[in-house]
Design a protein around this motif. Structure first.
Motif, PDB file in Angstrom:
ATOM      1  N   LYS A 159       7.952  12.493   0.210  1.00 22.94           N
ATOM      2  CA  LYS A 159       6.933  13.533   0.005  1.00 22.94           C
ATOM      3  C   LYS A 159       7.092  14.660   1.017  1.00 22.94           C
ATOM      4  N   VAL A 164      14.942  -1.356  -2.229  1.00 29.55           N
ATOM      5  CA  VAL A 164      15.441  -0.154  -2.911  1.00 29.55           C
ATOM      6  C   VAL A 164      15.307   1.095  -2.040  1.00 29.55           C
ATOM      7  N   ILE A 211      15.614   5.072  -3.076  1.00 29.30           N
ATOM      8  CA  ILE A 211      15.897   6.116  -4.070  1.00 29.30           C
ATOM      9  C   ILE A 211      16.205   7.410  -3.316  1.00 29.30           C
ATOM     10  N   VAL A 226       5.443  -8.824   0.488  1.00 28.60           N
ATOM     11  CA  VAL A 226       5.070  -7.415   0.551  1.00 28.60           C
ATOM     12  C   VAL A 226       6.142  -6.588  -0.168  1.00 28.60           C
ATOM     13  N   ASP A 263      -3.332  -4.583   7.972  1.00 25.41           N
ATOM     14  CA  ASP A 263      -3.519  -4.505   6.509  1.00 25.41           C
ATOM     15  C   ASP A 263      -3.012  -5.766   5.817  1.00 25.41           C
ATOM     16  N   ILE A 264      -1.822  -6.161   6.262  1.00 25.35           N
ATOM     17  CA  ILE A 264      -1.115  -7.237   5.551  1.00 25.35           C
ATOM     18  C   ILE A 264      -1.711  -8.595   5.881  1.00 25.35           C
ATOM     19  N   HIS A 306      -4.006   5.325   7.496  1.00 22.62           N
ATOM     20  CA  HIS A 306      -2.674   5.729   7.964  1.00 22.62           C
ATOM     21  C   HIS A 306      -2.427   7.226   7.803  1.00 22.62           C
ATOM     22  N   LYS A 312      16.561  10.017   1.748  1.00 24.82           N
ATOM     23  CA  LYS A 312      15.770   9.411   0.675  1.00 24.82           C
ATOM     24  C   LYS A 312      14.823  10.422   0.040  1.00 24.82           C
ATOM     25  N   MET A 314      -0.481  -1.395  10.120  1.00 27.15           N
ATOM     26  CA  MET A 314       0.149  -1.934   8.909  1.00 27.15           C
ATOM     27  C   MET A 314       0.127  -3.467   8.928  1.00 27.15           C
ATOM     28  N   ALA A 352       8.493   0.570  -5.054  1.00 29.88           N
ATOM     29  CA  ALA A 352       7.288  -0.226  -4.830  1.00 29.88           C
ATOM     30  C   ALA A 352       6.495  -0.506  -6.115  1.00 29.88           C
ATOM     31  N   GLN A 354      10.565   0.720   4.636  1.00 27.68           N
ATOM     32  CA  GLN A 354       9.474  -0.013   5.300  1.00 27.68           C
ATOM     33  C   GLN A 354       9.941  -1.315   5.940  1.00 27.68           C
ATOM     34  N   GLY A 400       0.817  -1.213   0.000  1.00 21.94           N
ATOM     35  CA  GLY A 400       0.000   0.000   0.000  1.00 21.94           C
ATOM     36  C   GLY A 400       0.848   1.258   0.000  1.00 21.94           C
ATOM     37  N   ILE A 401       0.193   2.352  -0.324  1.00 20.31           N
ATOM     38  CA  ILE A 401       0.858   3.661  -0.351  1.00 20.31           C
ATOM     39  C   ILE A 401      -0.052   4.664   0.349  1.00 20.31           C
TER      40      ILE A 401
HETATM   41  P1  TYM Z   1       4.685   5.345   1.745  1.00 23.50           P
HETATM   42  O1  TYM Z   1       3.399   5.903   1.282  1.00 23.50           O
HETATM   43  O2  TYM Z   1       5.605   6.219   2.524  1.00 23.50           O
HETATM   44  O3  TYM Z   1       5.503   4.797   0.520  1.00 23.50           O
HETATM   45  C1  TYM Z   1       4.920   3.889  -0.409  1.00 23.50           C
HETATM   46  C2  TYM Z   1       5.945   2.935  -0.954  1.00 23.50           C
HETATM   47  O4  TYM Z   1       7.006   3.650  -1.590  1.00 23.50           O
HETATM   48  C3  TYM Z   1       8.258   3.255  -1.042  1.00 23.50           C
HETATM   49  N1  TYM Z   1       9.164   4.408  -1.015  1.00 23.50           N
HETATM   50  C4  TYM Z   1      10.429   4.359  -1.431  1.00 23.50           C
HETATM   51  N2  TYM Z   1      11.152   3.364  -1.947  1.00 23.50           N
HETATM   52  C5  TYM Z   1      12.424   3.639  -2.295  1.00 23.50           C
HETATM   53  N3  TYM Z   1      12.989   4.872  -2.173  1.00 23.50           N
HETATM   54  C6  TYM Z   1      12.280   5.902  -1.664  1.00 23.50           C
HETATM   55  N4  TYM Z   1      12.822   7.094  -1.568  1.00 23.50           N
HETATM   56  C7  TYM Z   1      10.945   5.669  -1.260  1.00 23.50           C
HETATM   57  N5  TYM Z   1       9.973   6.451  -0.722  1.00 23.50           N
HETATM   58  C8  TYM Z   1       8.889   5.651  -0.574  1.00 23.50           C
HETATM   59  C9  TYM Z   1       7.943   2.782   0.367  1.00 23.50           C
HETATM   60  O5  TYM Z   1       8.943   1.925   0.851  1.00 23.50           O
HETATM   61  C10 TYM Z   1       6.624   2.102   0.154  1.00 23.50           C
HETATM   62  O6  TYM Z   1       6.808   0.783  -0.313  1.00 23.50           O
HETATM   63  N6  TYM Z   1       3.579   2.484   5.647  1.00 23.50           N
HETATM   64  C11 TYM Z   1       3.486   2.548   4.211  1.00 23.50           C
HETATM   65  C12 TYM Z   1       2.079   2.353   3.673  1.00 23.50           C
HETATM   66  C13 TYM Z   1       1.450   1.085   4.138  1.00 23.50           C
HETATM   67  C14 TYM Z   1       1.801  -0.230   3.734  1.00 23.50           C
HETATM   68  C15 TYM Z   1       0.904  -1.100   4.431  1.00 23.50           C
HETATM   69  C16 TYM Z   1       2.766  -0.752   2.870  1.00 23.50           C
HETATM   70  C17 TYM Z   1       0.411   1.001   5.019  1.00 23.50           C
HETATM   71  N7  TYM Z   1       0.094  -0.329   5.185  1.00 23.50           N
HETATM   72  C18 TYM Z   1       0.964  -2.490   4.257  1.00 23.50           C
HETATM   73  C19 TYM Z   1       2.826  -2.122   2.725  1.00 23.50           C
HETATM   74  C20 TYM Z   1       1.944  -2.977   3.392  1.00 23.50           C
HETATM   75  C21 TYM Z   1       3.973   3.934   3.774  1.00 23.50           C
HETATM   76  O7  TYM Z   1       3.859   4.877   4.484  1.00 23.50           O
HETATM   77  O8  TYM Z   1       4.436   3.994   2.524  1.00 23.50           O
END
Ligand code: TYM
Length: 343
Positions: free
Chosen positions: A208, A195, A197, A153, A144-145, A54, A205, A141, A33, A159, A18-19
């Motif tokens: 947002k 990863v 980025i 995942v 969710d999973i 979230h 990293k 979280m 992701a 994460q 999720g995102i």
């Molecule tokens: P979120 O919204 O911050 O980010 C979503 C996904 O993008 C990945 N990501 C990155 N990967 C590499 N480099 C980066 N700079 C970078 N920024 C973000 C995150 O690792 C993620 O995979 N907690 C989660 C949302 C969530 C979730 C879940 C994810 C809620 N429940 C259950 C998986 C399973 C989050 O805040 O992601």
């Protein structure tokens, strides 16, 4: 059970990720992701959702919340997710998640939650809003999973710790009730390291919340992309042949690695090692390669944004399938815990 040597997955493993809807998707979200979501939908039963519960930890305004949720769904679709292949849904369309979250919280301890790095970071960033949702972010979280009984995942490096917590809570539930009920899920990137980025500000990293200039969004205008890349942090250049790259420079190469062709990366690497690199040229090339990479997304995002009926249809379709599955899990969980059957 068939095991695919190349993708390192069993064919019948369930995939979920999720995102949070806190803004447009950036290159970190894509390469950490969404790129893997698109691949995995071809081979496995997949659940990809928008984590709107979230996002309440940062108190969004209702209008922003709704707009951002819609935008993430549009960007999921623009990136190639197909609602016929993967279940795409909103977290808040599955209220059973909240009930499982409550159960998991009964066996989650203050000490372990307070030690989570993202909690500590967020508490530092928003000292006036260290709410209980922020503290129990990992149990939501986990809910969710495991409510979809996921095995894999796909997430970015940031994460990893949350996924470790999910494994702890799934194991704890199974041990407490003496059942092999929840699979123990793993963070997944096709057998490779997760990863990360980098952003454009020279450290950390891409994110947002790290400021607009640090992240490049999939729907950024080419002019904006060029401006952001040209302003990225660099140094005064290498002084010795083959010297190690400092973080801000390595970050630019990491970005080049994901959007450019190998010969381009090799060319600039060679220039760096010979101390003849011109960062201006590197940035121009990087900006053009990012513009070329994001152009098809921007087009698709524009088209999909005009199709409200389709977006609503996708949301409803996903909600129905994800909810039916979650209800089944929750019925069984209630029975295991010892509650009376209510549905
Ligand atoms: P979120 O919204 O911050 O980010 C979503 C996904 O993008 C990945 N990501 C990155 N990967 C590499 N480099 C980066 N700079 C970078 N920024 C973000 C995150 O690792 C993620 O995979 N907690 C989660 C949302 C969530 C979730 C879940 C994810 C809620 N429940 C259950 C998986 C399973 C989050 O805040 O992601």
């Amino acid at each position: 059970m068939v095991f695919c040597y190349f993708c390192r997955m069993k064919k019948n493993e369930i995939v979920l990720s999720g995102i949070r809807p806190t803004g447009n998707l950036h290159l970190g979200n894509y390469f950490g992701a969404v790129k893997n979501f698109v691949k995995m939908q071809e081979t496995n039963e997949c659940y990809f959702f928008i984590a709107d519960y979230h996002s309440l930890t940062t108190h969004p305004h209702p209008d922003n919340l709704q707009g951002n949720v819609r935008q993430v769904l549009i960007e999921y679709l623009a990136a190639g997710l197909d609602p016929e292949k993967a279940t795409l849904y909103l977290q808040s369309d599955i209220p059973e998640t909240a009930e499982l979250y409550l159960f998991l919280n009964m066996n989650a301890y203050l000490g372990e939650l307070e030690r989570v790095t993202t909690f500590k970071e967020k508490a530092r960033k928003q000292p006036n809003n260290v709410n209980a949702g922020l503290l129990t972010y990992p149990t939501l979280m986990a809910a969710d999973i495991i409510i979809q009984k996921a095995d894999k995942v796909p997430v970015g490096k940031d994460q990893e710790q949350n996924l470790e917590m999910t494994r702890t809570y799934a194991r704890r539930f199974n041990n407490m009730y003496g059942v092999e009920f929840f699979p123990i899920p793993t963070a997944f990137n096709f057998g490779e390291a997760l990863v990360k980025i980098p952003g454009l500000d020279g450290s950390g990293k891409m994110g947002k919340s790290e400021g607009e200039a640090n992240a490049i969004f999939l729907n950024d205008d080419p002019k904006v992309i060029r401006k952001k890349v040209m302003r990225a942090v660099t140094d005064s250049g290498p002084t010795e042949m083959n010297q190690e790259k400092p973080d801000p420079i390595q970050n630019l190469f990491t970005l080049l690695n994901v959007v450019s062709t190998p010969d381009v990366v090799e060319y600039f690497d060679d220039q760096y090692n010979k101390c003849t690199i011109r960062y201006g040229d590197l940035k121009k090339q990087l900006a053009e390669d990012i513009v070329a990479f994001t152009a098809p997304f921007t087009e698709r995002i524009k088209e999909l944004s005009a199709d409200d009926d389709y977006i609503l249809k996708v949301m409803n379709m996903g909600a129905e399938k994800a909810r039916a599955n979650a209800q089944k899990t929750l019925r069984e969980v209630r029975e295991i815990i010892g509650f009376r059957k209510i549905y």
